[in-house]
Scaffold this motif. Structure first.
Motif, PDB file in Angstrom:
ATOM      1  N   THR A 239      48.556  25.678 -69.979  1.00  0.00           N
ATOM      2  CA  THR A 239      47.339  25.146 -70.613  1.00  0.00           C
ATOM      3  C   THR A 239      47.669  24.052 -71.621  1.00  0.00           C
TER       4      THR A 239
ATOM      5  N   ASP B 110      45.805  20.680 -70.967  1.00  0.00           N
ATOM      6  CA  ASP B 110      44.820  20.199 -71.940  1.00  0.00           C
ATOM      7  C   ASP B 110      45.315  18.967 -72.690  1.00  0.00           C
TER       8      ASP B 110
ATOM      9  N   TRP C 198      39.396  14.326 -67.009  1.00  0.00           N
ATOM     10  CA  TRP C 198      38.414  15.277 -66.494  1.00  0.00           C
ATOM     11  C   TRP C 198      39.007  16.670 -66.263  1.00  0.00           C
TER      12      TRP C 198
ATOM     13  N   GLY D  48      41.008  21.182 -69.972  1.00  0.00           N
ATOM     14  CA  GLY D  48      40.090  22.282 -70.230  1.00  0.00           C
ATOM     15  C   GLY D  48      39.669  23.005 -68.960  1.00  0.00           C
ATOM     16  N   GLY D  49      40.066  22.479 -67.771  1.00  0.00           N
ATOM     17  CA  GLY D  49      39.696  23.128 -66.515  1.00  0.00           C
ATOM     18  C   GLY D  49      40.711  24.179 -66.113  1.00  0.00           C
ATOM     19  N   GLU D  50      40.716  24.478 -64.822  1.00  0.00           N
ATOM     20  CA  GLU D  50      41.589  25.544 -64.322  1.00  0.00           C
ATOM     21  C   GLU D  50      42.928  25.006 -63.828  1.00  0.00           C
ATOM     22  N   GLY D  51      43.003  23.694 -63.601  1.00  0.00           N
ATOM     23  CA  GLY D  51      44.167  23.193 -62.866  1.00  0.00           C
ATOM     24  C   GLY D  51      43.901  23.391 -61.392  1.00  0.00           C
ATOM     25  N   CYS D  52      44.924  23.369 -60.561  1.00  0.00           N
ATOM     26  CA  CYS D  52      44.697  23.588 -59.135  1.00  0.00           C
ATOM     27  C   CYS D  52      45.892  24.286 -58.509  1.00  0.00           C
ATOM     28  N   GLU D  53      45.760  24.581 -57.215  1.00  0.00           N
ATOM     29  CA  GLU D  53      46.800  25.356 -56.540  1.00  0.00           C
ATOM     30  C   GLU D  53      48.070  24.535 -56.355  1.00  0.00           C
TER      31      GLU D  53
ATOM     32  N   LYS E 103      49.656  24.271 -60.507  1.00  0.00           N
ATOM     33  CA  LYS E 103      50.012  25.540 -61.166  1.00  0.00           C
ATOM     34  C   LYS E 103      51.418  26.011 -60.793  1.00  0.00           C
TER      35      LYS E 103
ATOM     36  N   LEU F 176      49.994  31.532 -62.649  1.00  0.00           N
ATOM     37  CA  LEU F 176      50.346  30.242 -62.054  1.00  0.00           C
ATOM     38  C   LEU F 176      51.055  30.383 -60.725  1.00  0.00           C
TER      39      LEU F 176
END
Ligand code: SRM
Ligand SMILES: Cc1cc2nc3c(=O)[nH]c(=O)nc-3n(C[C@H](O)[C@H](O)[C@H](O)COP(=O)(O)OP(=O)(O)OC[C@H]3O[C@@H](n4cnc5c(N)ncnc54)[C@H](O)[C@@H]3O)c2cc1C
Ligand code: SF4
Ligand code: FES
Lengths: 837, 112
Positions: free
Chosen positions: A498, A502, A508, A511-516, A519, A542
């Motif tokens: 994070t 962040d 954009w 603050g989001g989840e990230g992605c596969e 991670k 992750l």
């Protein structure tokens, strides 16, 4: 056009320049207007003679071919191979070939190349004497070398060294006999020759300079057994390769009365016309208007274009001579010379850097007013791509800074943007910076200008001249590459995903989840930097499922288990435990391609009990699930095998235990073979080790899989300690600089400077980071813990190994099996798709 | 204690303590009719539930995928098998319009 007779162009010789001439004709649209007949002596169409030696590294004649599949058919050309031209009748305008056929021509082009010069020493025709020019020559050498243990190359020029490299590679004790006082007398100066000599001797070759060959001697059966040198000393040798220069093949021309030079070569004018205006000559057989015969391919290509222009084009191209710049890799040593390498221009000055320890020698020749005239680079020729186009210009920085190694004050970002537009970037195809700048991508540049499609030494520079493609970001969330994120995490001591997301992701994505994608990639970076157990804290969220459950997910939702079996060595007791565990849990058992055993069909909730049994018996995680070290395969080696020269099993075990658990951008595989027979297939591994009589050879960047790549030799005859230190550095350098899911093979191919750069960094410490790389590896080795033993000891971690959060004891009813060949296989779930495409 | 509940036909069904969910990951829950749900929580503490069955492979594995969010901020899970992504709110597959999974309403409720 019923009655119009097509004019006929006959080309004699289908070698590199002959083929280039045909391409040039086709490009000028001549093939629609003329009948083109090609007569070749060799049994196959033109191939890449420059890369001939790669035949010994496994390149097939097909791979070496220069003629695209349907080239001849597409352009309506006739090719007759294995049928050399025997005579020319200029009055009748015909050529007769060995099989007896006669071809009429309107225009004749001679592209017959040259033949290797064999000095008239007694014994030169004995069984075991060879030359080095064609695929057939190499095949014969390869076959004969099987019965030989020592080989000698007569001639220490460019081709001689290449032939010596080949003999060395075939496992022969190799000698080089050179008449001149130094190696490569034509290309390099004394200092360069000395650096080359040292490096080549360090590789175990024996060099005799300043002596000639007086006689080749034979045993009773007429096979070569040695040679007497001009100083009366005797050298035992089973095989001899003559590489004492080349001579133009001008006999056909001579016999039909065309003008030839005093020392050979078909005389041509600036438009490549011979003394008969209907006959042209191009390539190594020609004596150019400047009175020279060129033994390099680039000037030959230039002649091919010139002749095509004269015959079929509108442009009035001329060939008045060429630059003899070359960059070569001989026996793994980079050698380059360009411009006035010998400093023969009046009033010129030398700028020299020499480091005999690492075998690096660099000399630039500069005029009194600072114009770069030429130079010689040995051992480190990275700057060649930059320096050659600068020749004839005043360099943007002081010349002494141009010869310093990186890290010692070499200009950091001295790029091709500082070159003038008319600087020639690709000398094989004479392409300028301006022409390349008009292209959008490397493929486009190759297609439109041919730049980079010859020797390839300019590709790196071309890349720097072209706009970047894509933004190189790791994924939608991060604009940085994996390598950049690694540096950010290292420098800013970032320990969580994070924090990185962040603070450093695209706006954009913060603050989001990230992605596969990011991670697991970031998890691997953080793990590589030593941030604790991968099942802990935020890290846990992750990892993809394999890392999360420390096992490999299979198609029906069950998992497979691969205990580590270092080096493939296992005791009968341990084998029995694996058998018992598999039997008791009903698992499918298979020997893997990596010399270990895979147990398939475990449910998530069974993993801890299975591993309890395995850990008790002394097994550890095999990390088959991780982007990390897989196996170090071994062959049985010296201990048992009659050919083995080192204990490959012990070395494989040592390496596997050292690097187990190491997280990396992609999986890492290794192998150790006990001798050059290579039963462990080390050359297909990310790092492969092959025993030699004196120690170990280290190969890097090998790959099996979908795009196999043979590993490159990084260093030879290493001691155990040297070997391990070099692998430490290599792996950490890779982990630090590779992109996500980039195997070492792809990384090595992508890296600027490739193998030479890696060697510079990890062997010569050119970036001064080796101590740091070693420290990172030492920290990994010291911090290693078996992930499964740690997991079993921790109730919190164990809690996640349930099929259902609300029914911890319940097995997953969707994981079902049916019998097959006395074991289980998944009962495949029925696919009921809502709609099909 | 806060628990996570799913809306089933018969009413709210309690799955587990909210603390058992790790942000960014999922768990599988066995439902009374024998079917399976995949329940997730994201960084912001929102909870989602979809069918656990991955329609592209037929395996019950979606709970073991990784969460992500699209540029528009929509949360999704990527199947661990062939990496199809499913929108956690609508169940739509982001990579193949022909695929979709069922979704469940979720709720966190606190009982003291
Ligand atoms: C089990 C095994 C096949 C077997 O039954 O023999 C296997 C199984 C899988 N391989 Fe492999 N590979 C296995 C040896 C190999 C080998 C042979 C070797 O290692 O000597 C290769 C070629 C060598 C190489 O990697 O250079 C190999 C090249 C691949 C590749 C292609 C990699 C590449 O760079 O092109 C993949 C795909 C990938 O990793 O992206 C892959 C991926 C996989 C995956 C992970 C596919 C997946 O995502 O499910 C399979 C996991 C099975 C599992 O759950 O255990 N496997 N795979 C072998 C395990 C070896 C071990 O003991 O660890
Ligand atoms: C091992 C090796 C490494 C080399 N490395 C480099 C390098 O790194 N850089 C570089 O610039 N150059 C290098 N060269 C030189 C380069 O290969 C030559 O400059 C180039 O091949 C010349 O092309 P060509 O067409 O003139 O001759 P060739 O390629 O030799 O072609 C001539 C062809 O004509 C045929 N022929 C001859 N007589 C007849 C006849 N009467 N009838 C029909 N056919 C006939 C021959 O059989 C041959 O196939 C190397 C050469 C060798 C052998
Ligand atoms: S070859 Fe393909 S199918 Fe076979 S184990 Fe490897 S990845 Fe799986
Ligand atoms: S310089 Fe040889 S390909 Fe460009």
């Amino acid at each position: 056009m019923p009655n119009e007779r097509l004019s006929t162009i006959v080309v004699v010789g289908h070698g590199m320049v002959g083929q280039r001439f045909l391409e040039a004709l086709a490009e000028r649209g001549a093939t629609g207007r003329a009948r083109v007949v090609v007569l070749g002596e060799e049994p196959r169409p033109a191939y890449d003679r420059v890369r001939l030696s790669s035949y010994f590294e496994g390149s097939t004649p097909d791979q070496l071919s220069l003629v695209p599949q349907d080239f001849m058919r597409r352009h309506g050309m006739e090719l007759h191979v294995d049928d050399p031209a025997e005579s020319i009748d200029r009055a009748a305008r015909t050529v007769t070939v060995r099989s007896g056929r006669t071809f009429a021509y309107d225009t004749l082009v001679l592209a017959t190349g040259s033949f290797p010069f064999v000095p008239p020493v007694p014994g030169k025709d004995l069984t075991g004497c060879f030359v080095y020019r064609t695929i057939e020559d190499l095949r014969a050498i390869e076959a004969y070398a099987k019965t030989a243990s020592t080989g000698t190359v007569v001639g220490g020029g460019l081709l001689g060294l290449e032939a010596a490299g080949a003999l060395n590679g075939l496992g022969l004790a190799t000698h080089i006999v050179e008449f001149a006082p130094r190696l490569m007398p034509v290309q390099v100066d004394e200092g360069g020759g000395a650096a080359l000599l040292r490096t080549i001797e360090n590789m175990g070759l024996t060099v005799h300079t300043g002596v000639g060959t007086r006689e080749i001697t034979a045993d009773g059966s007429g096979r070569v057994n040695g040679m007497t040198l001009s100083d009366s000393s005797h050298l035992s040798t089973d095989l001899v390769i003559f590489s004492a220069g080349i001579r133009p093949r001008d006999r056909l021309a001579r016999d039909c009365g065309l003008a030839v030079g005093e020392r050979g070569g078909i005389v041509i004018d600036e438009r490549c016309r011979t003394s008969d205006p209907a006959v042209f000559a191009v390539g190594e057989c020609a004596l150019a208007a400047d009175g020279r015969v060129y033994g390099l391919v680039a000037p030959g290509y230039d002649m091919a274009e010139t002749a095509a222009d004269a015959i079929a084009g509108d442009a009035q191209r001329t060939f008045t001579g060429a630059d003899l710049s070359t960059k070569l890799k001989l026996l793994g040593v980079d050698v380059a010379s360009f411009g006035d390498a010998h400093g023969s221009t009046g009033g010129c000055l030398d700028v020299v850097y020499a480091d005999s320890r690492s075998g690096v020698y660099k000399k630039l020749v500069v005029s009194g007013d600072g114009v770069l005239l030429g130079g010689v680079l040995v051992g480190d020729a990275d700057a060649y791509g930059m320096l050659r186009p600068l020749t004839g210009h005043v360099p943007p920085v002081a010349p002494e800074r141009l010869v310093l190694p990186a890290g010692l004050g070499a200009p950091a970002a001295f790029g091709p943007e500082s070159l003038p537009d008319d600087a020639v970037i690709c000398s094989c195809h004479n392409v300028t910076k301006g022409a390349i700048g008009a292209c959008a991508s490397l493929p486009e540049a190759k297609k439109r200008t041919k730049a980079g499609t010859g020797c390839g030494s300019c590709v790196r520079t071309i890349g720097m001249l072209l706009p970047e493609s894509g933004d190189g970001g790791l994924c939608g969330c991060f604009a940085q590459s994996r390598r950049e994120l690694y540096e950010i995490a290292l420098a800013l001591r970032i320990t969580t995903f994070t924090e990185l997301l962040d603070g450093h992701a695209r706006v954009w994505a913060r603050g989001g989840e990230g992605c596969e994608i990011c991670k697991p990639a970031v998890a691997s970076i953080l793990a590589g930097l030593g941030n604790g157990h991968i099942l802990d804290g935020e890290q846990a969220a992750l990892q993809d499922t394999n890392d999360h459950f420390l096992a490999n997910l299979q198609r029906n939702g069950s998992y497979s288990i691969v205990p580590r079996i270092p080096g493939g060595e296992i005791t009968p007791d341990k084998l029995i435990v694996i058998g018992e565990v598999a039997r008791d849990f009903g698992l499918y058992t298979k020997i893997t391609g990596g010399q270990r055993i895979d147990l398939f069909g475990a449910r998530v909730d069974q993993l801890p009990s299975i591993w309890t049994r395995l850990v008790q018996a002394g097994f550890e995680s095999g990390h088959a699930y991780g982007k990390s070290l897989r196996t170090v395969k071994s062959c049985v080696g010296q201990t048992w095998c009659r050919y083995g020269v080192q204990d490959s099993v012990r070395m494989a075990i040592d390496l596997e235990l050292r690097y187990r658990g190491l997280r990396s951008p992609h999986k890492l595989k290794s192998a150790v073979s006990g001798c050059a027979r290579e039963c462990a297939e080390a050359q297909s591994k990310d790092f492969g080790v092959i025993a030699t009589a004196n120690g170990w050879n280290l190969y890097i960047g090998g790959n099996g899989g979908a795009a196999p790549r043979h590993a490159d030799l990084l260093a030879q005859d290493l001691t155990d300690t040297q070997l391990v230190r070099l692998i430490d550095r290599f792996l950490m350098f890779y982990i630090r600089t590779a992109d996500r899911l980039e195997r070492t093979s792809v990384w090595l191919e992508r890296l600027d400077g490739g193998l030479a750069h890696v060697r510079d960094v990890v062997v010569n410490d050119s970036l001064g980071i080796c101590a740091e790389l070693e420290a990172l590896m030492a920290a990994h080795v010291a911090g290693y813990r078996d992930e499964w033993a740690e997991t079993l000891d921790d109730p919190e971690r164990l809690a996640r190994f349930v099929s259902f959060v609300n029914a911890p004891g319940a097995p997953d009813p969707s994981v079902r099996f049916v019998p097959e060949r006395d074991q289980i296989k998944p009962e495949l779930p029925l696919l009921t798709l809502g709609a099909t495409r | 204690m806060t628990t996570v509940q799913l809306r089933l036909e018969g009413g709210w069904f309690t799955i587990c303590e909210a603390a058992l969910l790790t942000p960014g990951r999922g768990v599988a829950a066995l439902l009374p009719d024998g079917s399976q749900a995949a329940v997730f929580t994201d960084r912001r503490g929102r909870t989602y539930a979809i069918d656990n069955r991955d329609p592209s492979t037929g395996a019950y594995v979606l709970s073991r995928g990784l969460l992500g969010s699209t540029p528009e901020g929509r949360p999704y899970v990527a199947s661990p098998l062939l990496k199809h992504r499913f929108d956690l709110e609508t169940g739509a597959c982001l990579d193949d319009a022909a695929l979709a999974v069922g979704t469940y309403l979720t709720e966190r409720s606190s009982q003291f």
